[in-house]
Write a protein that holds these residues in place. Sequence first.
Motif, PDB file in Angstrom:
ATOM      1  N   LEU A   1       0.821  -1.213   0.000  1.00 12.16           N
ATOM      2  CA  LEU A   1       0.000   0.000   0.000  1.00 12.16           C
ATOM      3  C   LEU A   1       0.856   1.264   0.000  1.00 12.16           C
ATOM      4  N   ALA A   2       1.980   1.219   0.715  1.00  6.40           N
ATOM      5  CA  ALA A   2       2.870   2.387   0.749  1.00  6.40           C
ATOM      6  C   ALA A   2       3.359   2.737  -0.642  1.00  6.40           C
TER       7      ALA A   2
ATOM      8  N   GLY B   1       0.769   5.442  -1.275  1.00  5.46           N
ATOM      9  CA  GLY B   1       1.409   6.396  -0.372  1.00  5.46           C
ATOM     10  C   GLY B   1       2.619   7.054  -0.998  1.00  5.46           C
ATOM     11  N   ILE B   2       3.584   7.389  -0.151  1.00  6.11           N
ATOM     12  CA  ILE B   2       4.784   8.072  -0.629  1.00  6.11           C
ATOM     13  C   ILE B   2       5.972   7.124  -0.707  1.00  6.11           C
ATOM     14  N   GLY B   3       5.703   5.810  -0.642  1.00  2.29           N
ATOM     15  CA  GLY B   3       6.758   4.829  -0.820  1.00  2.29           C
ATOM     16  C   GLY B   3       7.537   4.486   0.429  1.00  2.29           C
ATOM     17  N   THR B   4       7.078   4.972   1.584  1.00  2.00           N
ATOM     18  CA  THR B   4       7.750   4.635   2.840  1.00  2.00           C
ATOM     19  C   THR B   4       6.732   4.190   3.877  1.00  2.00           C
ATOM     20  N   LEU B   5       7.206   3.399   4.835  1.00  2.00           N
ATOM     21  CA  LEU B   5       6.440   3.059   6.027  1.00  2.00           C
ATOM     22  C   LEU B   5       7.043   3.811   7.204  1.00  2.00           C
ATOM     23  N   ARG B   6       6.190   4.399   8.049  1.00  2.00           N
ATOM     24  CA  ARG B   6       6.681   5.123   9.229  1.00  2.00           C
ATOM     25  C   ARG B   6       6.282   4.356  10.478  1.00  2.00           C
ATOM     26  N   LEU B   7       7.267   3.944  11.283  1.00  2.00           N
ATOM     27  CA  LEU B   7       7.016   3.300  12.561  1.00  2.00           C
ATOM     28  C   LEU B   7       6.867   4.386  13.616  1.00  2.00           C
ATOM     29  N   THR B   8       5.835   4.291  14.436  1.00  2.00           N
ATOM     30  CA  THR B   8       5.541   5.360  15.384  1.00  2.00           C
ATOM     31  C   THR B   8       6.046   5.032  16.784  1.00  2.00           C
ATOM     32  N   THR B   9       5.968   6.016  17.655  1.00  2.00           N
ATOM     33  CA  THR B   9       6.374   5.848  19.046  1.00  2.00           C
ATOM     34  C   THR B   9       5.328   5.100  19.862  1.00  2.00           C
ATOM     35  N   ARG B  10       4.219   4.691  19.217  1.00  2.00           N
ATOM     36  CA  ARG B  10       3.205   3.879  19.891  1.00  2.00           C
ATOM     37  C   ARG B  10       3.005   2.544  19.181  1.00  2.00           C
ATOM     38  N   GLN B  11       4.076   2.025  18.596  1.00  2.00           N
ATOM     39  CA  GLN B  11       4.094   0.663  18.057  1.00  2.00           C
ATOM     40  C   GLN B  11       3.106   0.455  16.914  1.00  2.00           C
ATOM     41  N   THR B  12       2.955   1.443  16.068  1.00  2.00           N
ATOM     42  CA  THR B  12       2.046   1.334  14.937  1.00  2.00           C
ATOM     43  C   THR B  12       2.747   1.759  13.651  1.00  2.00           C
ATOM     44  N   PHE B  13       2.057   1.547  12.521  1.00  2.00           N
ATOM     45  CA  PHE B  13       2.481   2.077  11.237  1.00  2.00           C
ATOM     46  C   PHE B  13       1.766   3.383  10.946  1.00  2.00           C
ATOM     47  N   GLN B  14       2.416   4.247  10.195  1.00  2.00           N
ATOM     48  CA  GLN B  14       1.741   5.363   9.544  1.00  2.00           C
ATOM     49  C   GLN B  14       2.042   5.307   8.051  1.00  2.00           C
ATOM     50  N   LEU B  15       0.985   5.500   7.253  1.00  2.00           N
ATOM     51  CA  LEU B  15       1.110   5.683   5.818  1.00  2.00           C
ATOM     52  C   LEU B  15       0.803   7.138   5.508  1.00  2.00           C
TER      53      LEU B  15
ATOM     54  N   GLY C   1      12.295   2.969   4.067  1.00  2.00           N
ATOM     55  CA  GLY C   1      12.159   3.275   2.651  1.00  2.00           C
ATOM     56  C   GLY C   1      13.339   2.746   1.868  1.00  2.00           C
ATOM     57  N   GLY C   2      13.261   2.841   0.549  1.00  2.00           N
ATOM     58  CA  GLY C   2      14.373   2.491  -0.318  1.00  2.00           C
ATOM     59  C   GLY C   2      14.840   1.060  -0.157  1.00  2.00           C
ATOM     60  N   THR C   3      16.154   0.888  -0.128  1.00  2.00           N
ATOM     61  CA  THR C   3      16.754  -0.436  -0.026  1.00  2.00           C
ATOM     62  C   THR C   3      16.368  -1.135   1.271  1.00  2.00           C
ATOM     63  N   HIS C   4      16.274  -0.376   2.357  1.00  2.00           N
ATOM     64  CA  HIS C   4      15.868  -0.967   3.636  1.00  2.00           C
ATOM     65  C   HIS C   4      14.489  -1.603   3.516  1.00  2.00           C
ATOM     66  N   LYS C   5      13.590  -0.896   2.900  1.00  2.00           N
ATOM     67  CA  LYS C   5      12.213  -1.382   2.765  1.00  2.00           C
ATOM     68  C   LYS C   5      12.161  -2.646   1.906  1.00  2.00           C
ATOM     69  N   LYS C   6      12.866  -2.631   0.791  1.00  2.00           N
ATOM     70  CA  LYS C   6      12.860  -3.787  -0.098  1.00  2.00           C
ATOM     71  C   LYS C   6      13.480  -5.004   0.582  1.00  2.00           C
TER      72      LYS C   6
END
Length: 641
Positions: free
Chosen positions: A147-148, A152-166, A434-439
């Motif tokens: 989905l990202a 989305g903008i091609g990245t996944l954001r891990l939050t300070t409350r153990q969740t994802f943000q798109l 994002g990027g290589t890390h994400k792949k």
Amino acid sequence: MAATAAVMKTAVVGDQKVPASGFFGRRSLRWDPVHRSLRSLPVGPTSRAIRATSSPAATKPSESEVKRSKVEIIKEHSNFLRYPLNEELETEAPNINEAATQLIKFHGSYQQTDREERGKKSYSFMLRTKNPSGKVPNQLYLAMDTLADQFGIGTLRLTTRQTFQLHGILKKNLKTVLSTIIKNMGSTLGACGDLNRNVLAPAAPYNSNKEYLFAQETADNIAALLTPQSGAYYDVWVDGEKIMSAEPPEVVKAREDNSHGTNFPDSPEPIYGTQFLPRKFKIAVTVPTDNSVDVLTNDIGVVVVSDSNGEPQGFNIYVGGGMGRTHRVEATFPRLAEPLGYVPKEDILYAIKAIVVTQRENGRRDDRRYSRMKYLVDKWGIDKFRSVVEQYYGKKFEASRELPEWEFKSYLGWQEQGDGKLFCGIHIDNGRIGGTHKKTLRDIIEKHGIDVRLTPNQNIILTDIEPSWRDSIAASLAQAGLLEPEDVDPLNLTAMACPAFPLCPLAITEAERGIPGILKRVRAVLDKVGIKGDESLVIRVTGCPNGCARPYMAELGFVGDGPNSYQIWLGGTPNQTALAKCFMNKVKIQELEKVLEPLFYNWKISRLQNESFGSFSIRMGLDKLQDLVNKWDGLVESTVA
């Protein structure tokens, strides 16, 4: 128990004052479009189809009438979070109106604009998932990754409350994205809004440790107990199809129990009613010594208490924590939770429900700056707060049990789960994948079919790894630049930042994009004054005073207070048990070294053995440190040796 009130309240909506639907004990007043008046209506199936209409202006309220914020009226008239969100999602406009913007938060989304674009506003939506204990099934991780890229903008954001943000989801794609998350074992319901948010618990998959397993199970049960029940979420995003797993019977029993007047009988929302809570509500569960969850920063902190054999017996409960504040408004402040008492393990859901109802009935609903439960606890004092909670709980709290000292635990690197398998905690700078890390992460997770956990420090844990997979996984991570913790600067390992610019509407200055440069400059100053590279301190950066990255617990906190400008906070501790204090205001980003150099130099020469920077700052006193900064003429080379 809160008495049933008979007075009419009013709220200000725009320039009008309208009668506010009541939230008085067990009775609910709601706008009746047929009779065009506020009436006492049943809050059951017969009222679920009610649609709010424009409300008539009311006469000026008397002094005995209480104003309420317009968000309260939006909630009350929303048909349990449906109207006008459903209607707004059907329009061709790229955005939704103010009322729908407030309601979509409860569904896990914020409407945003790119604040760096000039001219016509470019609207998009941020989506946040809800993952109690940070647990993410394999299927959900792969869906979020896809989905990202697709929406989305091609990245996944891990939050300070153990969740994802798109980020960057367009309105026309919201339903597709939300329905995909729901159908892949995920949810965004309650990730934002005036209700219980994601419940934290230690992410470590110690599968043979009874305390950790019990803490994670308790977090799951609390999350289920306080999840909205009306079905609006499924009506909006999957056309009414409920995709839910069966709830534990103890959760259903606790939710339905009304023996102490906690519930709205026959309501689609037995705990929340039509108005939900006055503001967001945060809960964390943990085990003794493990403060990976910043337990004292939550509205409710829950700590497992076990017997001498390690068998969980009950919980210590802490209440009244919270980070948010407003610049130049001294009546707003960060606050640590304080002990409420102990409950046996079979009572935890009833105790949590009683605390939530106490806030529901007594938290302020007129000014959202003061609506968090921390202000209620602070105003009443812990004894009165405990007494009121006990009325809803139906029992007295026992004295809190003694606990050992807290430690910050990150769970990075390779560790044993206790069941013959391994887990690998991976540091993610600022939680941005994002990027290589994400792949690379996707390839590993997909190839081996493993689940993941998200940590409150914005990192990720790969779980259930067979020992025979370790070498190949480690090689893939290293090739992608996902380093072992010993190869990462210790400053980075504990640092956190909120997203801030360009999408957060509250940001005053940079945070996520600014922290890499800040950390490099901090390390350069430490090197300059002669503090060796394996020494560190907890640094957190936020773009505004709301405190999403919990900067008021940092040893060195940066809180945005103007363009390229920060408040500097000092005095938190490495184990997150003390509040920092505001040291300086309006420090320009270009001037950081002038402040940090004298602070770090004096820490080096004046600290006690093993004394952290935060503890040193408090012992010295902020006035003394300010004097050192004001008189600093710079380092002489011989002083560094």
